[in-house]
Design an enzyme around this catalytic site. Structure first.
Site, PDB file in Angstrom:
ATOM      1  N   GLY A 114      27.709  21.158   8.285  1.00 22.68           N
ATOM      2  CA  GLY A 114      28.323  21.317   6.969  1.00 22.68           C
ATOM      3  C   GLY A 114      28.964  22.686   6.939  1.00 22.68           C
ATOM      4  O   GLY A 114      28.261  23.699   7.000  1.00 22.68           O
ATOM      5  N   HIS A 115      30.279  22.737   6.935  1.00 23.81           N
ATOM      6  CA  HIS A 115      30.998  24.012   7.020  1.00 23.81           C
ATOM      7  C   HIS A 115      31.718  24.275   5.704  1.00 23.81           C
ATOM      8  O   HIS A 115      32.582  23.499   5.299  1.00 23.81           O
ATOM      9  CB  HIS A 115      31.996  23.981   8.180  1.00 23.81           C
ATOM     10  CG  HIS A 115      31.315  23.903   9.527  1.00 23.81           C
ATOM     11  ND1 HIS A 115      31.996  23.907  10.706  1.00 23.81           N
ATOM     12  CD2 HIS A 115      30.002  23.841   9.855  1.00 23.81           C
ATOM     13  CE1 HIS A 115      31.133  23.847  11.707  1.00 23.81           C
ATOM     14  NE2 HIS A 115      29.919  23.787  11.217  1.00 23.81           N
TER      15      HIS A 115
ATOM     16  N   LYS B  23      30.324  29.802   9.969  1.00 25.87           N
ATOM     17  CA  LYS B  23      31.367  29.527  10.972  1.00 25.87           C
ATOM     18  C   LYS B  23      32.639  28.987  10.320  1.00 25.87           C
ATOM     19  O   LYS B  23      33.747  29.401  10.654  1.00 25.87           O
ATOM     20  CB  LYS B  23      30.836  28.502  12.001  1.00 25.87           C
ATOM     21  CG  LYS B  23      29.607  28.987  12.756  1.00 25.87           C
ATOM     22  CD  LYS B  23      29.040  27.924  13.668  1.00 25.87           C
ATOM     23  CE  LYS B  23      28.434  26.759  12.944  1.00 25.87           C
ATOM     24  NZ  LYS B  23      27.194  27.048  12.193  1.00 25.87           N
TER      25      LYS B  23
ATOM     26  N   ASP C 180      24.582  27.387  10.165  1.00 23.58           N
ATOM     27  CA  ASP C 180      24.922  27.855   8.817  1.00 23.58           C
ATOM     28  C   ASP C 180      25.199  29.365   8.762  1.00 23.58           C
ATOM     29  O   ASP C 180      24.949  30.019   7.747  1.00 23.58           O
ATOM     30  CB  ASP C 180      23.808  27.512   7.804  1.00 23.58           C
ATOM     31  CG  ASP C 180      23.544  26.026   7.746  1.00 23.58           C
ATOM     32  OD1 ASP C 180      24.492  25.256   7.970  1.00 23.58           O
ATOM     33  OD2 ASP C 180      22.389  25.642   7.470  1.00 23.58           O
TER      34      ASP C 180
ATOM     35  N   GLN D  17      26.462  23.802  14.440  1.00 17.05           N
ATOM     36  CA  GLN D  17      25.068  24.168  14.699  1.00 17.05           C
ATOM     37  C   GLN D  17      24.979  25.609  15.229  1.00 17.05           C
ATOM     38  O   GLN D  17      25.890  26.388  15.022  1.00 17.05           O
ATOM     39  CB  GLN D  17      24.392  23.178  15.662  1.00 17.05           C
ATOM     40  CG  GLN D  17      24.148  21.795  15.086  1.00 17.05           C
ATOM     41  CD  GLN D  17      25.369  20.913  15.013  1.00 17.05           C
ATOM     42  OE1 GLN D  17      26.068  20.725  15.992  1.00 17.05           O
ATOM     43  NE2 GLN D  17      25.634  20.368  13.850  1.00 17.05           N
TER      44      GLN D  17
HETATM   45  P1  GDP Z   1      28.469  27.098   8.648  1.00 17.23           P
HETATM   46  O1  GDP Z   1      27.724  25.828   8.815  1.00 17.23           O
HETATM   47  O2  GDP Z   1      28.178  28.085   9.742  1.00 17.23           O
HETATM   48  O3  GDP Z   1      29.951  26.903   8.474  1.00 17.23           O
HETATM   49  O4  GDP Z   1      27.925  27.773   7.305  1.00 17.23           O
HETATM   50  P2  GDP Z   1      27.613  27.020   5.905  1.00 17.23           P
HETATM   51  O5  GDP Z   1      28.885  26.748   5.208  1.00 17.23           O
HETATM   52  O6  GDP Z   1      26.672  25.886   6.124  1.00 17.23           O
HETATM   53  O7  GDP Z   1      26.758  28.116   5.160  1.00 17.23           O
HETATM   54  C1  GDP Z   1      27.268  29.379   4.890  1.00 17.23           C
HETATM   55  C2  GDP Z   1      27.204  29.622   3.378  1.00 17.23           C
HETATM   56  O8  GDP Z   1      27.402  30.979   3.105  1.00 17.23           O
HETATM   57  C3  GDP Z   1      28.292  28.904   2.598  1.00 17.23           C
HETATM   58  O9  GDP Z   1      27.814  28.667   1.291  1.00 17.23           O
HETATM   59  C4  GDP Z   1      29.420  29.946   2.575  1.00 17.23           C
HETATM   60  O10 GDP Z   1      30.314  29.762   1.484  1.00 17.23           O
HETATM   61  C5  GDP Z   1      28.619  31.188   2.402  1.00 17.23           C
HETATM   62  N1  GDP Z   1      29.186  32.415   2.997  1.00 17.23           N
HETATM   63  C6  GDP Z   1      29.840  32.573   4.172  1.00 17.23           C
HETATM   64  N2  GDP Z   1      30.078  33.879   4.408  1.00 17.23           N
HETATM   65  C7  GDP Z   1      29.550  34.549   3.350  1.00 17.23           C
HETATM   66  C8  GDP Z   1      29.432  35.927   3.016  1.00 17.23           C
HETATM   67  O11 GDP Z   1      29.849  36.820   3.747  1.00 17.23           O
HETATM   68  N3  GDP Z   1      28.779  36.232   1.842  1.00 17.23           N
HETATM   69  C9  GDP Z   1      28.276  35.269   1.023  1.00 17.23           C
HETATM   70  N4  GDP Z   1      27.669  35.657  -0.096  1.00 17.23           N
HETATM   71  N5  GDP Z   1      28.383  33.976   1.311  1.00 17.23           N
HETATM   72  C10 GDP Z   1      28.991  33.618   2.458  1.00 17.23           C
HETATM   73  P1  IMO Z   2      26.130  23.727  10.893  1.00 16.30           P
HETATM   74  O1  IMO Z   2      27.298  23.348  11.781  1.00 16.30           O
HETATM   75  C1  IMO Z   2      21.848  24.015  10.252  1.00 16.30           C
HETATM   76  C2  IMO Z   2      19.325  21.082  12.286  1.00 16.30           C
HETATM   77  C3  IMO Z   2      18.592  20.124  11.352  1.00 16.30           C
HETATM   78  C4  IMO Z   2      17.315  19.911  12.156  1.00 16.30           C
HETATM   79  C5  IMO Z   2      17.833  19.878  13.594  1.00 16.30           C
HETATM   80  C6  IMO Z   2      18.043  18.480  14.150  1.00 16.30           C
HETATM   81  O2  IMO Z   2      26.366  23.485   9.454  1.00 16.30           O
HETATM   82  O3  IMO Z   2      25.650  25.091  11.232  1.00 16.30           O
HETATM   83  P2  IMO Z   2      19.968  16.678  13.735  1.00 16.30           P
HETATM   84  O4  IMO Z   2      20.367  15.954  12.492  1.00 16.30           O
HETATM   85  O5  IMO Z   2      21.049  17.493  14.347  1.00 16.30           O
HETATM   86  O6  IMO Z   2      19.276  15.790  14.736  1.00 16.30           O
HETATM   87  O7  IMO Z   2      18.822  17.714  13.232  1.00 16.30           O
HETATM   88  O8  IMO Z   2      19.057  20.571  13.583  1.00 16.30           O
HETATM   89  N1  IMO Z   2      20.785  21.132  12.097  1.00 16.30           N
HETATM   90  C7  IMO Z   2      21.411  22.121  11.453  1.00 16.30           C
HETATM   91  N2  IMO Z   2      20.929  23.194  10.794  1.00 16.30           N
HETATM   92  N3  IMO Z   2      23.177  23.842  10.374  1.00 16.30           N
HETATM   93  C8  IMO Z   2      23.676  22.800  11.061  1.00 16.30           C
HETATM   94  O9  IMO Z   2      24.998  22.656  11.316  1.00 16.30           O
HETATM   95  C9  IMO Z   2      22.785  21.860  11.604  1.00 16.30           C
HETATM   96  N4  IMO Z   2      22.938  20.715  12.308  1.00 16.30           N
HETATM   97  C10 IMO Z   2      21.710  20.296  12.612  1.00 16.30           C
HETATM   98  O10 IMO Z   2      18.338  20.716  10.108  1.00 16.30           O
HETATM   99  O11 IMO Z   2      16.475  21.024  12.031  1.00 16.30           O
HETATM  100 MG    MG Z   3      26.426  24.599   7.764  1.00 14.29          MG
END
Ligand code: GDP
Ligand code: IMO
Ligand code: MG
Length: 430
Positions: A40-41, A16, A13, A223
């Protein structure tokens, strides 16, 4: 032309999806190489806000080929839904290709993931419940079903018959739940195969033709390094290798073909699920980091769980750099610190009488370390509108520079908001 892997350098998270969406227009091919719909991206761009789980975040540019590579495990129902959602929003998936070698997340994987978690009790991992662990376990046990198998009636029936016999014994005898129907599952998954058929192919020629033609390729991580099956905080990890080595393995390219590894770090740290987190905090500082009430609040995209939050951990960050050969740093969510009067960075661990500059291998020991902090003054001013590094407040520049010094790689990108536009390119990264 460069081949660049963009990987999560913390516990996932890191933002990416947001950065892949930003950089995708420089690429001709974007490849998602590992994980499944545990990811979840979030992408926020001129087309709207999207939560992607399996489809690469390069999908918004119609000129780009997007590949879901062999290292990914795919829940076909989830992928079909995701494709339909994108199409309904006017995003074309005509150039999305799915590797026939990728493994299928089957209904018994999801069921077993949940049953195993329940059985672990207080020792639970906190998985996303999407069947990812059991799917990768079957792949390694050579009892997996691959996406390509969904297109061949006889292969699917033969493999499913053998696998279900074993799975149903486990489900009924060990977990006391109802068996899974061979007939229904076979027909359902055959239908999923039919619906995905136009996307399923051998992606090897697509990827290697691009490399031979010297086209720019972006590999999208899912991840993060600390969730790595080998190098993460085992057993509180996912079941795949999310880093640069996993990018090569999952995409089917050689390590010598990678030109650069961009490590994505949040300006602080978050984690969803269980496991040690040395710099975790609670209280008013944690409330600043959680950003509750904003669309980018620290809430899991896949499960809706609240993310745990803490200060930047440079011990783990340096470790991630070493594991992945990170040469370029992307710092995201800098704007979240805009209201923090003082910011802490963990630069080492105290373990009883000893100081450590690397993370202990076992979680029992990692859970005992005390972070050693240095403090930096906050900037107490909004940064979300800034587009050039030198326009950031001095204290913000100093903080980012200090992070890069501790991480041990050059600065490439700073992100100051979730929108594609809210980024600062500090150096050419692609
Ligand atoms: P990922 O799994 O690495 O793609 O990241 P996620 O989407 O799960 O979580 C990142 C969260 O931060 C999402 O709600 C994005 O919209 C938000 N986000 C990403 N970059 C920034 C930033 O620079 N500032 C803020 N405030 N939010 C951001
Ligand atoms: P993105 O791509 C954050 C975490 C789960 C749990 C552990 C094992 O959005 O960064 P799993 O279902 O993979 O067997 O769970 O890994 N986990 C993540 N945490 N971002 C993710 O993906 C994750 N994918 C798995 O919360 O701790
Ligand atoms: Mg994510």
């Amino acid at each position: 032309m460069p081949v660049v892997a963009l990987i999560g350098a913390q516990w996932g998270d890191e933002g990416k999806g947001h950065l892949v969406d930003l950089l995708a227009n420089k690429a001709r091919l974007v490849i998602r190489y590992g994980g499944g719909n545990n990811a979840g991206h979030t992408v926020v761009n001129h087309l709207g806000t999207f939560k992607l789980h399996l489809v690469p975040s390069g999908i918004f540019d119609p000129g780009i080929v997007n590949v879901i590579a062999s290292g990914v495990v795919i829940d076909p129902e989830a992928l079909i839904k995701e494709i339909a959602g994108l199409e309904a929003s006017g995003v074309s998936t005509a150039k999305l290709f799915v590797s026939e070698r990728a493994h299928v997340v089957m209904p018994y994987h999801m069921l077993l993931d949940q049953l195993q978690e329940d059985a672990r009790g207080i020792g639970k991992i906190g998985t996303t419940g999407r069947g990812i662990g059991p799917a990768y376990a079957d792949k390694m046990s050579r009892t997996g079903i691959r996406i390509g198998d969904l297109l061949h009636e006889e292969t699917l029936l033969n493999r499913l018959t053998a696998v279900l016999e074993e799975k149903n014994r486990v489900l009924t005898r060990l977990y006391n739940v109802k068996p899974i129907s061979l007939h229904d599952t076979y027909l359902r998954y055959l239908e999923f195969g039919r619906q995905l058929a136009e996307h399923i192919t051998d992606v090897h020629p697509i990827i290697h033709r691009a490399l031979e033609k010297d086209l720019p390729v972006l590999l999208e991580g899912a991840q993060g390094t600390l969730l790595d099956i080998d190098h993460g905080t085992y057993p509180y990890v996912t079941s795949s290798p999310p880093g640069a080595a996993g990018a090569c393995q999952g995409a089917g390219i050689g390590p010598t073909q990678l030109d650069s590894v961009i490590g994505v770090f949040k300006a602080y740290t978050t984690r969803v699920g269980e496991g040690p987190f040395p710099t975790e905090i609670d209280g008013p500082d944690a409330d600043i980091l959680r950003q509750i009430g904003t669309p980018w609040a620290e809430v899991g995209v896949t499960t809706g769980r609240l993310r745990r939050v803490g200060w930047f951990d440079a011990v783990l960050a340096r470790y991630a750099t070493q594991i992945n050969g990170i040469d370029t740093v992307a710092i995201t969510k800098l704007d979240v610190l805009d209201t923090a009067p003082t910011i802490k960075i963990c630069t080492g661990y105290q373990l009883h009488e000893t100081q450590l500059d690397y993370p202990p291998a076992t979680v029992a020991v990692l859970g005992q370390v005390e972070p050693i902090y240095e403090e930096m003054p906050g900037w107490m001013t909004p940064t979300t509108h800034v587009r050039h590094f030198h326009d950031l407040p001095d204290a913000a520049q100093a903080y980012v520079s200090r992070l890069c010094q501790l991480i041990g790689a050059r600065l490439g990108i700073v992100s100051v908001g979730p929108d594609r536009e809210q980024t600062i390119i500090a150096a050419e990264v692609f």
